[in-house]
Design a protein around this motif. Structure first.
Motif, mmCIF file in Angstrom:
data_model
loop_
_atom_site.group_PDB
_atom_site.id
_atom_site.type_symbol
_atom_site.label_atom_id
_atom_site.label_comp_id
_atom_site.label_asym_id
_atom_site.label_seq_id
_atom_site.Cartn_x
_atom_site.Cartn_y
_atom_site.Cartn_z
ATOM 1 N N PRO A 161 0.835 -1.213 0.000
ATOM 2 C CA PRO A 161 0.000 0.000 0.000
ATOM 3 C C PRO A 161 0.860 1.250 0.000
ATOM 4 O O PRO A 161 1.989 1.243 0.498
ATOM 5 N N VAL A 162 0.354 2.322 -0.583
ATOM 6 C CA VAL A 162 1.059 3.597 -0.576
ATOM 7 C C VAL A 162 0.799 4.288 0.756
ATOM 8 O O VAL A 162 -0.343 4.532 1.134
ATOM 9 N N ASP A 163 1.859 4.573 1.480
ATOM 10 C CA ASP A 163 1.767 5.261 2.761
ATOM 11 C C ASP A 163 1.756 6.766 2.485
ATOM 12 O O ASP A 163 2.805 7.379 2.292
ATOM 13 N N THR A 164 0.569 7.365 2.438
ATOM 14 C CA THR A 164 0.461 8.770 2.057
ATOM 15 C C THR A 164 1.136 9.699 3.072
ATOM 16 O O THR A 164 1.666 10.748 2.696
ATOM 17 N N LYS A 165 1.132 9.326 4.353
ATOM 18 C CA LYS A 165 1.804 10.147 5.357
ATOM 19 C C LYS A 165 3.311 10.153 5.120
ATOM 20 O O LYS A 165 3.964 11.195 5.220
ATOM 21 N N GLU A 166 3.871 8.990 4.820
ATOM 22 C CA GLU A 166 5.308 8.906 4.561
ATOM 23 C C GLU A 166 5.659 9.628 3.266
ATOM 24 O O GLU A 166 6.719 10.261 3.156
ATOM 25 N N LEU A 167 4.766 9.549 2.285
ATOM 26 C CA LEU A 167 4.980 10.224 1.007
ATOM 27 C C LEU A 167 5.068 11.739 1.225
ATOM 28 O O LEU A 167 5.974 12.405 0.707
ATOM 29 N N ARG A 168 4.140 12.266 1.992
ATOM 30 C CA ARG A 168 4.138 13.709 2.270
ATOM 31 C C ARG A 168 5.368 14.094 3.090
ATOM 32 O O ARG A 168 6.010 15.126 2.818
ATOM 33 N N LYS A 169 5.709 13.271 4.077
ATOM 34 C CA LYS A 169 6.881 13.551 4.907
ATOM 35 C C LYS A 169 8.155 13.594 4.069
ATOM 36 O O LYS A 169 8.987 14.501 4.222
ATOM 37 N N LEU A 172 11.898 10.548 -3.765
ATOM 38 C CA LEU A 172 11.847 9.285 -4.496
ATOM 39 C C LEU A 172 13.168 8.950 -5.181
ATOM 40 O O LEU A 172 13.222 8.054 -6.030
ATOM 41 N N THR A 173 14.210 9.664 -4.809
ATOM 42 C CA THR A 173 15.535 9.476 -5.391
ATOM 43 C C THR A 173 16.531 9.039 -4.319
ATOM 44 O O THR A 173 16.437 9.478 -3.172
ATOM 45 N N LYS A 174 17.440 8.178 -4.720
ATOM 46 C CA LYS A 174 18.537 7.746 -3.856
ATOM 47 C C LYS A 174 19.850 8.197 -4.492
ATOM 48 O O LYS A 174 20.083 7.960 -5.673
ATOM 49 N N VAL A 175 20.697 8.845 -3.693
ATOM 50 C CA VAL A 175 21.997 9.304 -4.173
ATOM 51 C C VAL A 175 23.085 8.500 -3.468
ATOM 52 O O VAL A 175 23.227 8.578 -2.246
ATOM 53 N N ASN A 176 23.829 7.725 -4.245
ATOM 54 C CA ASN A 176 24.949 6.948 -3.718
ATOM 55 C C ASN A 176 26.257 7.537 -4.215
ATOM 56 O O ASN A 176 26.380 7.914 -5.395
ATOM 57 N N VAL A 177 27.233 7.631 -3.338
ATOM 58 C CA VAL A 177 28.583 8.053 -3.714
ATOM 59 C C VAL A 177 29.490 6.834 -3.640
ATOM 60 O O VAL A 177 29.708 6.277 -2.553
ATOM 61 N N TRP A 178 29.990 6.419 -4.795
ATOM 62 C CA TRP A 178 30.915 5.296 -4.896
ATOM 63 C C TRP A 178 32.313 5.833 -5.157
ATOM 64 O O TRP A 178 32.488 6.740 -5.965
ATOM 65 N N ARG A 179 33.307 5.252 -4.490
ATOM 66 C CA ARG A 179 34.687 5.706 -4.643
ATOM 67 C C ARG A 179 35.502 4.637 -5.367
ATOM 68 O O ARG A 179 35.477 3.457 -4.970
ATOM 69 N N LYS A 180 36.198 5.046 -6.425
ATOM 70 C CA LYS A 180 37.088 4.113 -7.097
ATOM 71 C C LYS A 180 38.328 3.909 -6.231
ATOM 72 O O LYS A 180 39.007 4.852 -5.860
ATOM 73 N N VAL A 219 25.895 8.465 -8.164
ATOM 74 C CA VAL A 219 24.763 7.868 -8.875
ATOM 75 C C VAL A 219 23.466 8.273 -8.188
ATOM 76 O O VAL A 219 23.206 7.887 -7.043
ATOM 77 N N ALA A 220 22.663 9.067 -8.884
ATOM 78 C CA ALA A 220 21.339 9.454 -8.386
ATOM 79 C C ALA A 220 20.305 8.752 -9.246
ATOM 80 O O ALA A 220 20.290 8.914 -10.465
ATOM 81 N N ASP A 221 19.473 7.954 -8.611
ATOM 82 C CA ASP A 221 18.475 7.200 -9.376
ATOM 83 C C ASP A 221 17.258 6.951 -8.504
ATOM 84 O O ASP A 221 17.213 7.371 -7.339
ATOM 85 N N SER A 222 16.299 6.246 -9.065
ATOM 86 C CA SER A 222 15.078 5.952 -8.327
ATOM 87 C C SER A 222 15.370 5.168 -7.052
ATOM 88 O O SER A 222 16.322 4.378 -6.983
ATOM 89 N N LEU A 223 14.531 5.381 -6.041
ATOM 90 C CA LEU A 223 14.553 4.494 -4.883
ATOM 91 C C LEU A 223 14.386 3.051 -5.348
ATOM 92 O O LEU A 223 13.821 2.787 -6.417
ATOM 93 N N GLN A 224 14.831 2.131 -4.532
ATOM 94 C CA GLN A 224 14.603 0.707 -4.769
ATOM 95 C C GLN A 224 13.841 0.137 -3.581
ATOM 96 O O GLN A 224 13.740 0.769 -2.525
ATOM 97 N N PHE A 225 13.300 -1.056 -3.748
ATOM 98 C CA PHE A 225 12.549 -1.672 -2.662
ATOM 99 C C PHE A 225 13.407 -1.753 -1.405
ATOM 100 O O PHE A 225 14.562 -2.174 -1.439
ATOM 101 N N GLY A 226 12.832 -1.320 -0.289
ATOM 102 C CA GLY A 226 13.518 -1.381 0.989
ATOM 103 C C GLY A 226 14.235 -0.114 1.375
ATOM 104 O O GLY A 226 14.639 0.020 2.533
ATOM 105 N N ASP A 227 14.412 0.817 0.444
ATOM 106 C CA ASP A 227 15.072 2.079 0.795
ATOM 107 C C ASP A 227 14.208 2.899 1.746
ATOM 108 O O ASP A 227 14.712 3.554 2.665
ATOM 109 N N ASN A 228 12.908 2.874 1.515
ATOM 110 C CA ASN A 228 11.930 3.498 2.396
ATOM 111 C C ASN A 228 10.668 2.659 2.282
ATOM 112 O O ASN A 228 9.921 2.783 1.308
ATOM 113 N N ASP A 229 10.458 1.790 3.244
ATOM 114 C CA ASP A 229 9.355 0.822 3.158
ATOM 115 C C ASP A 229 8.015 1.491 2.895
ATOM 116 O O ASP A 229 7.160 0.941 2.201
#
Length: 353
Positions: A51-59, A342-350, A287-297
């Motif tokens: 289900p879409v958690d509308t409170k979490e979405l607004r937060k 709705l975006t996740k930003v990861n910083v990867w270091r070579k 890398v900035a991309d869409s959230l994935q499952f589990g990033d924000n339940d």
């Protein structure tokens, strides 16, 4: 006096972002009312597992702008110039064009016709097979000047004015990487730069940066050249993320915005390997991309809607895809992660050596 100035700046920021949210939100609402909805004739009714958690979405939505304002106040990047009276005529024109295109987008969505552009390239190997699609069911896919002019407006409408602020989450990470460095000596690549909208904001923040934007669409690359024209040292080139036309260890930083969820799994790994090849040891791959499952339940439910409502052929697989094996195999190590609505930003270091 300093506190008064900060209060006024916050008020201006809040008013501008509220206007953007209302402007784009109203267009999304109208477009949604004109569409046929998620269900298609002859198919089972779409029911998300979560289900879409509308409170979490607004937060998360409000938290995005609070973080964006804090980043501006911290001096990481300048305040956006996206609500100006002089831009109103163009904004109205784009809105009209967006609304006219809604019917065509909805027709493709209901019929699941996501590859009309393929007919233009029969017998040609100019573009990889996965790219010859009408992503998001948009007219012409990514392969026309009209699409390039409309794309950013479509994305802002979809996210009710939050798209630019989400992208600035990656700009904050660029700012962290730039601390104590001479802009003139830093070579940055915006990988899959699209229309150049993000690269333009990067150059506003760091006007002496030695930057390159790469995109596979000649139309979007052309639009990007227009947007970054004030910075003559910026180059826009055409090419594939998985076959970069760049020399080994020639870059100090790479940023990628919303690329990986649009790629098949095998191409993602190739793009990561190419990023590792062209980056100097110790450099960052942001890398900035869409959230994935589990990033924000609480937001997992809304992620399920994207491949149903929009043509996102590789998105379902992306939602559960683990970046780590491909990144680590290429020599990257995860340093930090920030969520921006709705975006996740990861910083990867070579890694060195």
């Amino acid at each position: 006096m300093q506190e008064t100035g900060k209060t006024l700046a916050r008020a201006r920021y809040g008013a501008a972002q509220a206007m953007r949210a209302a402007w784009y939100g109203a267009q999304y609402t109208i477009a949604k009312r004109r569409s046929a909805g998620f269900n298609r004739p002859g198919e089972p009714e779409f029911k998300p597992i979560n289900p879409v958690d509308t409170k979490e979405l607004r937060k998360a939505y409000l938290g995005l702008f609070a973080k964006d304002r804090a980043n501006i106040e911290a001096g990481l990047y300048p305040s956006p110039e996206d609500v100006r009276l002089a831009d109103l005529p163009k904004a109205v024109s784009r809105a009209r064009y967006f609304m006219r295109d809604v019917a065509d987008v909805d027709r493709r969505r209901v019929a699941r016709e996501g590859d009309e552009v393929r007919e233009q390239f029969e017998g040609s190997n100019r573009y990889p097979d996965y790219y010859q699609q009408n992503f998001h069911y948009q007219t012409d896919g990514w392969l026309s000047d009209d699409s390039a002019k409309l794309y950013d407006h479509q994305v802002e409408a979809l996210f009710t004015g939050a798209a630019d602020a989400m992208r600035r989450g990656a700009l904050a990470e660029i700012a962290q990487e730039m601390k104590g460095r001479d802009q003139r000596e830093v070579k940055l690549l915006d990988l899959a730069c699209g229309t150049g909208r993000f690269l333009r904001e990067t150059m506003r923040a760091f006007p002496r940066l030695q930057a390159t934007g790469l995109d596979l669409s000649p139309n979007y690359a052309g639009r990007a050249r227009q947007l970054v024209a004030p910075w003559p040292q910026v180059e826009i080139i055409e090419g594939q993320a998985e076959v970069l036309p760049l020399e080994d260890e020639s870059l100090d930083m790479i940023v990628s915005i919303y690329l990986f969820h649009e790629l098949p799994e095998e191409v993602r790994a190739k793009a990561i390997a190419e990023a590792a090849r062209v980056l100097k040891p110790g450099s960052a791959f942001i890398v900035a991309d869409s959230l994935q499952f589990g990033d924000n339940d609480g937001l997992d439910g809304i992620l399920e809607h994207f491949p149903e409502g929009f043509h996102e052929p590789y998105y379902n697989a992306y939602l559960a895809w683990d970046f780590a094996p491909a990144m680590e195999a290429a020599g990257f190590k995860l340093e930090r992660t920030e969520l921006a609505f709705l975006t996740k930003v990861n910083v990867w270091r070579k890694t060195e050596g």
